[in-house]
Design an enzyme around this catalytic site. Structure first.
Site, PDB file in Angstrom:
ATOM      1  N   ALA A 123       0.811  -1.215   0.000  1.00  0.00           N
ATOM      2  CA  ALA A 123       0.000   0.000   0.000  1.00  0.00           C
ATOM      3  C   ALA A 123       0.847   1.269   0.000  1.00  0.00           C
ATOM      4  O   ALA A 123       0.317   2.361   0.150  1.00  0.00           O
ATOM      5  CB  ALA A 123      -0.920  -0.009   1.223  1.00  0.00           C
ATOM      6  N   ASN A 191       1.995  -2.031   8.331  1.00  0.00           N
ATOM      7  CA  ASN A 191       2.964  -2.853   7.602  1.00  0.00           C
ATOM      8  C   ASN A 191       3.783  -1.994   6.646  1.00  0.00           C
ATOM      9  O   ASN A 191       4.954  -2.270   6.396  1.00  0.00           O
ATOM     10  CB  ASN A 191       2.234  -3.938   6.816  1.00  0.00           C
ATOM     11  CG  ASN A 191       1.561  -4.915   7.757  1.00  0.00           C
ATOM     12  OD1 ASN A 191       2.216  -5.636   8.474  1.00  0.00           O
ATOM     13  ND2 ASN A 191       0.239  -4.891   7.781  1.00  0.00           N
ATOM     14  N   HIS A 221      -0.367   8.083   3.161  1.00  0.00           N
ATOM     15  CA  HIS A 221       0.999   7.946   3.669  1.00  0.00           C
ATOM     16  C   HIS A 221       1.894   8.929   2.920  1.00  0.00           C
ATOM     17  O   HIS A 221       1.916   8.939   1.683  1.00  0.00           O
ATOM     18  CB  HIS A 221       1.544   6.533   3.423  1.00  0.00           C
ATOM     19  CG  HIS A 221       0.674   5.430   3.943  1.00  0.00           C
ATOM     20  ND1 HIS A 221       0.470   5.205   5.282  1.00  0.00           N
ATOM     21  CD2 HIS A 221      -0.037   4.476   3.293  1.00  0.00           C
ATOM     22  CE1 HIS A 221      -0.328   4.149   5.433  1.00  0.00           C
ATOM     23  NE2 HIS A 221      -0.658   3.701   4.233  1.00  0.00           N
TER      24      HIS A 221
HETATM   25  N1  LIG Z   1       2.203  -4.580   3.274  1.00  0.00           N
HETATM   26  C1  LIG Z   1       1.157  -3.822   2.961  1.00  0.00           C
HETATM   27  O1  LIG Z   1       1.278  -2.818   2.277  1.00  0.00           O
HETATM   28  C2  LIG Z   1      -0.185  -4.189   3.461  1.00  0.00           C
HETATM   29  C3  LIG Z   1      -0.353  -5.264   4.291  1.00  0.00           C
HETATM   30  N2  LIG Z   1      -1.595  -5.633   4.723  1.00  0.00           N
HETATM   31  C4  LIG Z   1      -1.689  -6.807   5.581  1.00  0.00           C
HETATM   32  O2  LIG Z   1      -2.049  -7.904   4.762  1.00  0.00           O
HETATM   33  C5  LIG Z   1      -2.790  -8.864   5.519  1.00  0.00           C
HETATM   34  C6  LIG Z   1      -4.082  -9.214   4.781  1.00  0.00           C
HETATM   35  O3  LIG Z   1      -4.896  -8.069   4.660  1.00  0.00           O
HETATM   36  P1  LIG Z   1      -6.443  -8.190   4.282  1.00  0.00           P
HETATM   37  O4  LIG Z   1      -6.616  -9.064   3.106  1.00  0.00           O
HETATM   38  O5  LIG Z   1      -6.985  -6.818   4.241  1.00  0.00           O
HETATM   39  O6  LIG Z   1      -7.008  -8.932   5.582  1.00  0.00           O
HETATM   40  P2  LIG Z   1      -8.471  -9.546   5.821  1.00  0.00           P
HETATM   41  O7  LIG Z   1      -8.733  -9.385   7.273  1.00  0.00           O
HETATM   42  O8  LIG Z   1      -9.429  -8.998   4.841  1.00  0.00           O
HETATM   43  O9  LIG Z   1      -8.275 -11.103   5.490  1.00  0.00           O
HETATM   44  C7  LIG Z   1      -7.532 -11.960   6.302  1.00  0.00           C
HETATM   45  C8  LIG Z   1      -7.809 -13.369   5.859  1.00  0.00           C
HETATM   46  O10 LIG Z   1      -7.028 -14.277   6.681  1.00  0.00           O
HETATM   47  C9  LIG Z   1      -7.808 -15.398   6.928  1.00  0.00           C
HETATM   48  N3  LIG Z   1      -7.407 -16.167   8.104  1.00  0.00           N
HETATM   49  C10 LIG Z   1      -7.605 -15.887   9.413  1.00  0.00           C
HETATM   50  N4  LIG Z   1      -7.169 -16.897  10.173  1.00  0.00           N
HETATM   51  C11 LIG Z   1      -6.699 -17.845   9.330  1.00  0.00           C
HETATM   52  C12 LIG Z   1      -6.151 -19.144   9.496  1.00  0.00           C
HETATM   53  N5  LIG Z   1      -5.955 -19.645  10.715  1.00  0.00           N
HETATM   54  N6  LIG Z   1      -5.789 -19.847   8.401  1.00  0.00           N
HETATM   55  C13 LIG Z   1      -5.948 -19.342   7.161  1.00  0.00           C
HETATM   56  N7  LIG Z   1      -6.471 -18.117   6.927  1.00  0.00           N
HETATM   57  C14 LIG Z   1      -6.847 -17.383   8.004  1.00  0.00           C
HETATM   58  C15 LIG Z   1      -9.215 -14.882   7.081  1.00  0.00           C
HETATM   59  O11 LIG Z   1     -10.080 -15.977   6.834  1.00  0.00           O
HETATM   60  P3  LIG Z   1     -11.699 -15.872   6.947  1.00  0.00           P
HETATM   61  O12 LIG Z   1     -12.097 -15.085   5.719  1.00  0.00           O
HETATM   62  O13 LIG Z   1     -12.145 -17.285   6.866  1.00  0.00           O
HETATM   63  O14 LIG Z   1     -11.975 -15.175   8.212  1.00  0.00           O
HETATM   64  C16 LIG Z   1      -9.260 -13.805   6.008  1.00  0.00           C
HETATM   65  O15 LIG Z   1      -9.693 -14.361   4.786  1.00  0.00           O
HETATM   66  C17 LIG Z   1      -3.009  -8.223   6.900  1.00  0.00           C
HETATM   67  O16 LIG Z   1      -2.013  -8.669   7.815  1.00  0.00           O
HETATM   68  C18 LIG Z   1      -2.784  -6.741   6.630  1.00  0.00           C
HETATM   69  O17 LIG Z   1      -2.350  -6.046   7.777  1.00  0.00           O
HETATM   70  C19 LIG Z   1      -2.726  -4.968   4.317  1.00  0.00           C
HETATM   71  C20 LIG Z   1      -2.590  -3.870   3.507  1.00  0.00           C
HETATM   72  C21 LIG Z   1      -1.325  -3.362   3.052  1.00  0.00           C
HETATM   73  O1  LIG Z   2      -0.175  -0.223   6.177  1.00  0.00           O
HETATM   74  C1  LIG Z   2      -1.060  -1.069   5.925  1.00  0.00           C
HETATM   75  O2  LIG Z   2      -0.968  -2.253   6.268  1.00  0.00           O
HETATM   76  C2  LIG Z   2      -2.251  -0.693   5.155  1.00  0.00           C
HETATM   77  C3  LIG Z   2      -2.380   0.733   4.900  1.00  0.00           C
HETATM   78  O3  LIG Z   2      -1.930   1.582   5.629  1.00  0.00           O
HETATM   79  C4  LIG Z   2      -3.083   1.112   3.705  1.00  0.00           C
HETATM   80  O4  LIG Z   2      -3.675   0.249   3.018  1.00  0.00           O
HETATM   81  O5  LIG Z   2      -3.033   2.297   3.373  1.00  0.00           O
END
Ligand SMILES: NC(=O)C1=CN([C@@H]2O[C@H](COP(=O)(O)OP(=O)(O)OC[C@H]3O[C@@H](n4cnc5c(N)ncnc54)[C@H](OP(=O)(O)O)[C@@H]3O)[C@@H](O)[C@H]2O)C=CC1
Ligand SMILES: O=C([O-])CC(=O)C(=O)O
EC number: 1.4.1.21
Length: 269
Positions: A123, A191, A221
Site C-alpha cells: 500500500a 505494515n 501515507h
Molecule cells: N504490506 C502492505 O502494504 C499491506 C499489508 N496488509 C496486511 O495484509 C494482511 C491481509 O490483509 P487483508 O486481506 O486486508 O485482511 P483480511 O482481514 O481482509 O483477510 C484476512 C484473511 O485471513 C484469513 N485467516 C484468518 N485466520 C486464518 C487461518 N488460521 N488460516 C488461514 N487463513 C486465516 C481470514 O479468513 P476468513 O475469511 O475465513 O476469516 C481472512 O480471509 C493483513 O495482515 C494486513 O495487515 C494490508 C494492507 C497493506
Molecule cells: O499499512 C497497511 O498495512 C495498510 C495501509 O496503511 C493502507 O492500506 O493504506
C-alpha cells in the site's frame, strides 16, 4: 519454454480473494494452486465463481502444492505460513511485513535453504527510490500516516494508551515513534512503515507519525527521505478496499510483483 509458478494464497480476505480472482483470470507465468482461509466452507463458496477451482486447505497443507506462497492473513500467522516454504527453498511473498520484525530467524531460514522472502511495495510507494538511496547514505526517513477512524479502530496501541478516536472532530496525532514501535502497536495498520524501514535505514531509525483524521476517506501515507544522492518526498492516498484498513492498491502491488517474478523485462529496482 514457459514454466508456470504454482501460487498458494494464505488468507482469503480483501487481498487474498482479489488475488485469487486475478490469478484465475490469468497472470502470465503463474497458476493458482491452492488457498487457505480460517473458514474453509465460506472460502470455498467465495471461490465458486473461479474458472478453475482449487483446493481450500489448512495452512500446513499448502507447501507441497505450490512454489510460492502469498501471505495475506492476520500477522500472527506469518511464521506458520512461510516457514514450510522457506525450509523447502521456495518463495514467500509477505504482506504482514510488521510481523517480520523480531523474527530474523525467518531470513536465516531462507538463507540456509535457498528460499526467498519478498515484501512487495504493497500500500506504499517509492520503495524503489529508497532502495537505491540506501546503496549510498540515507540521513533520515520520516513517514506521516493519516487515516480515517475506521482504518485504525481495534489497534492495540489505542487500548493500551486509553486513546479514544471514535468521536474526534479534529485530526489527532495518536502516535509518534519508530517503525518498530508502530509495528507492535498497530499490527494490522502499519505494515507499510515496516516495509519502508526494511528498504531504507531500518525499523529503529525510521520515524513515524500516525494521525486519526475524521475528514479523510483515504489512508494517506507521506514519506520524506534525505540522502546523499537525493532528497524526495511522496504521498499516496489509498482508496480503502472491502477491508477499511487495507488500500485497494495492495493486491495490485502483489499482482505486479507476481507478474515480475516470471517476466523477461523487469522495470523498477
Ligand atoms: N504490506 C502492505 O502494504 C499491506 C499489508 N496488509 C496486511 O495484509 C494482511 C491481509 O490483509 P487483508 O486481506 O486486508 O485482511 P483480511 O482481514 O481482509 O483477510 C484476512 C484473511 O485471513 C484469513 N485467516 C484468518 N485466520 C486464518 C487461518 N488460521 N488460516 C488461514 N487463513 C486465516 C481470514 O479468513 P476468513 O475469511 O475465513 O476469516 C481472512 O480471509 C493483513 O495482515 C494486513 O495487515 C494490508 C494492507 C497493506
Ligand atoms: O499499512 C497497511 O498495512 C495498510 C495501509 O496503511 C493502507 O492500506 O493504506
Amino acid at each position: 519454454m514457459e514454466t508456470s509458478l504454482r501460487i498458494a494464497i494464505a488468507g482469503l480476505g480483501a487481498v487474498g480473494l482479489k488475488l485469487a480472482q486475478a490469478l484465475d483470470a490469468g497472470i502470465p507465468g503463474c497458476t493458482l494452486a491452492a488457498v487457505s482461509a480460517r473458514d474453509t466452507a465460506a472460502a470455498a463458496q467465495r471461490l465458486a465463481g473461479l474458472r478453475r477451482p482449487v483446493p481450500v486447505v489448512g495452512i500446513d497443507a499448502l507447501e507441497p502444492l505450490a512454489d510460492v506462497v502469498v501471505e495475506c492473513a492476520p500477522a500472527a500467522l506469518l511464521p506458520q505460513i512461510v516457514e514450510p516454504f522457506l525450509r523447502a527453498g521456495k518463495t514467500a511473498v509477505v504482506l504482514s511485513a510488521g510481523a517480520l520484525l523480531g523474527r530474523e530467524q525467518l531470513v536465516e531460514l531462507a538463507r540456509a535453504h535457498g528460499g526467498r522472502i519478498i515484501v512487495p511495495t504493497g500500500a506504499l510507494l517509492g520503495l524503489d527510490a529508497v532502495l537505491a538511496a540506501a546503496e549510498g547514505e540515507i540521513r533520515s526517513v520520516r513517514m506521516v500516516t493519516r487515516k480515517p477512524m475506521r482504518g485504525l479502530v481495534g489497534a492495540p496501541y489505542l487500548a493500551e494508551n486509553n486513546i479514544a478516536i471514535e468521536d474526534i472532530r479534529e485530526p489527532l496525532r495518536i502516535f509518534q515513534g519508530t517503525a518498530r514501535q508502530a509495528a507492535a502497536g498497530f499490527p494490522a495498520n502499519l505494515n507499510v512503515a515496516v516495509a519502508l524501514s526494511l528498504a531504507g535505514i531500518g525499523p529503529d531509525r525510521t520515524q513515524l507519525e500516525i494521525w486519526a483524521d475524521p475528514a479523510l476517506e483515504r489512508n494517506t501515507h507521506r514519506i520524506e527521505v534525505d540522502a546523499d544522492s537525493a532528497s524526495f518526498s511522496m504521498t499516496i492516498e489509498n482508496i480503502p478496499s472491502e477491508n477499511p484498513k487495507t488500500g485497494r492498491i495492495t493486491v495490485l502491488s502483489v499482482i505486479a510483483c507476481l507478474r515480475k517474478l516470471g517476466a523477461p523485462l523487469r522495470v523498477g529496482t
